[in-house]
Each structure stands twice: as structure tokens, then as C-alpha cells.
Design a protein around this motif. Sequence first.
Motif, PDB file in Angstrom:
ATOM      1  N   ASP A  16      17.561   2.163  37.585  1.00 13.26           N
ATOM      2  CA  ASP A  16      16.689   1.573  36.566  1.00 13.26           C
ATOM      3  C   ASP A  16      15.250   1.555  37.067  1.00 13.26           C
ATOM      4  O   ASP A  16      14.324   1.950  36.359  1.00 13.26           O
ATOM      5  N   ALA A  17      15.073   1.088  38.304  1.00 11.72           N
ATOM      6  CA  ALA A  17      13.723   0.968  38.870  1.00 11.72           C
ATOM      7  C   ALA A  17      13.074   2.334  39.069  1.00 11.72           C
ATOM      8  O   ALA A  17      11.906   2.526  38.730  1.00 11.72           O
ATOM      9  N   SER A  18      13.818   3.290  39.615  1.00 16.97           N
ATOM     10  CA  SER A  18      13.262   4.636  39.852  1.00 16.97           C
ATOM     11  C   SER A  18      12.858   5.303  38.553  1.00 16.97           C
ATOM     12  O   SER A  18      11.766   5.874  38.448  1.00 16.97           O
ATOM     13  N   PHE A  19      13.739   5.247  37.569  1.00 15.13           N
ATOM     14  CA  PHE A  19      13.415   5.871  36.288  1.00 15.13           C
ATOM     15  C   PHE A  19      12.260   5.153  35.605  1.00 15.13           C
ATOM     16  O   PHE A  19      11.402   5.793  34.992  1.00 15.13           O
ATOM     17  N   ALA A  20      12.207   3.827  35.706  1.00 17.02           N
ATOM     18  CA  ALA A  20      11.101   3.078  35.092  1.00 17.02           C
ATOM     19  C   ALA A  20       9.760   3.487  35.694  1.00 17.02           C
ATOM     20  O   ALA A  20       8.767   3.642  34.972  1.00 17.02           O
ATOM     21  N   ARG A  21       9.714   3.692  37.028  1.00 20.38           N
ATOM     22  CA  ARG A  21       8.468   4.149  37.673  1.00 20.38           C
ATOM     23  C   ARG A  21       8.028   5.497  37.123  1.00 20.38           C
ATOM     24  O   ARG A  21       6.841   5.814  37.092  1.00 20.38           O
ATOM     25  N   ALA A  22       9.000   6.283  36.662  1.00 20.25           N
ATOM     26  CA  ALA A  22       8.687   7.605  36.100  1.00 20.25           C
ATOM     27  C   ALA A  22       8.498   7.545  34.585  1.00 20.25           C
ATOM     28  O   ALA A  22       8.280   8.568  33.948  1.00 20.25           O
ATOM     29  N   GLY A  23       8.601   6.343  33.999  1.00 26.91           N
ATOM     30  CA  GLY A  23       8.371   6.192  32.569  1.00 26.91           C
ATOM     31  C   GLY A  23       9.594   6.387  31.693  1.00 26.91           C
ATOM     32  O   GLY A  23       9.490   6.449  30.473  1.00 26.91           O
ATOM     33  N   ILE A  24      10.772   6.486  32.306  1.00 23.74           N
ATOM     34  CA  ILE A  24      12.024   6.614  31.556  1.00 23.74           C
ATOM     35  C   ILE A  24      12.700   5.250  31.606  1.00 23.74           C
ATOM     36  O   ILE A  24      13.164   4.822  32.653  1.00 23.74           O
ATOM     37  N   THR A  25      12.718   4.570  30.461  1.00 25.29           N
ATOM     38  CA  THR A  25      13.136   3.165  30.469  1.00 25.29           C
ATOM     39  C   THR A  25      14.455   2.894  29.774  1.00 25.29           C
ATOM     40  O   THR A  25      14.854   1.737  29.666  1.00 25.29           O
TER      41      THR A  25
END
Length: 112
Positions: A16-25
Amino acid sequence: MPTPVSSIRNLGPASDASFARAGITSAEELREMGADAAYRHLLTHGSRPHFIGYYCIVMGLQGRPWNDCKGKEKDELRARFDAIVASVQEDKTAVPLGIEAILNDIGTGLRR
């Protein structure tokens, strides 16, 4: 309300955190992008390449356990992974990693 990325099999809170940093939420965004495009997106936004992480995404999007990847299928995924990593390394707009990121932070400029 969007579904968290961690609702996809094999992916947890760190995903969740890695994807959120890349803008995928959301899981919906990840499914729409597909494994290869989403993984490339992670790498261009500063995540470090990791083959097991990549094939966990592939297997998860197929609803399969991560350790279900074997033999020829795993070899083919490794080739796809290597191609994604190589394309990101050639991408001058990708977020630098490791020592390159540190050198940029302290102001020594791009590697020549």
C-alpha cells in the motif's frame, strides 16, 4: 470508496505504502494498469527492483499464491522483469536510486 492495494492476494501494507508513493492508491488502479506497467511505475518513482516483489504482483493479479510461479513461467517472468528494469535504467526521468539519489541530494549533480 477505493479498495486498498493490499486487498490483492500477496500484497500487504508495505505494498500500500510503496504504491501510494508512486501515485497508485487503489487495487482498481493497479488492476487497470496491469502488473508490468504498475511495476515500471513503482521503479520510476524510486522503488528498488526486486524480482520476487514483481512476480508477487503478477501472481496476485491472477489470484494465485506468490509461490505458484515455477519453471518456464518463472523464467518468462524473469525476462519481463529484466526488461522492465533495463527500460527504467535508461529512462532519464526516473527517480534516481542509491548513491545517485544521495549525490543529487547533496548537490553534486548528475552522473557523467
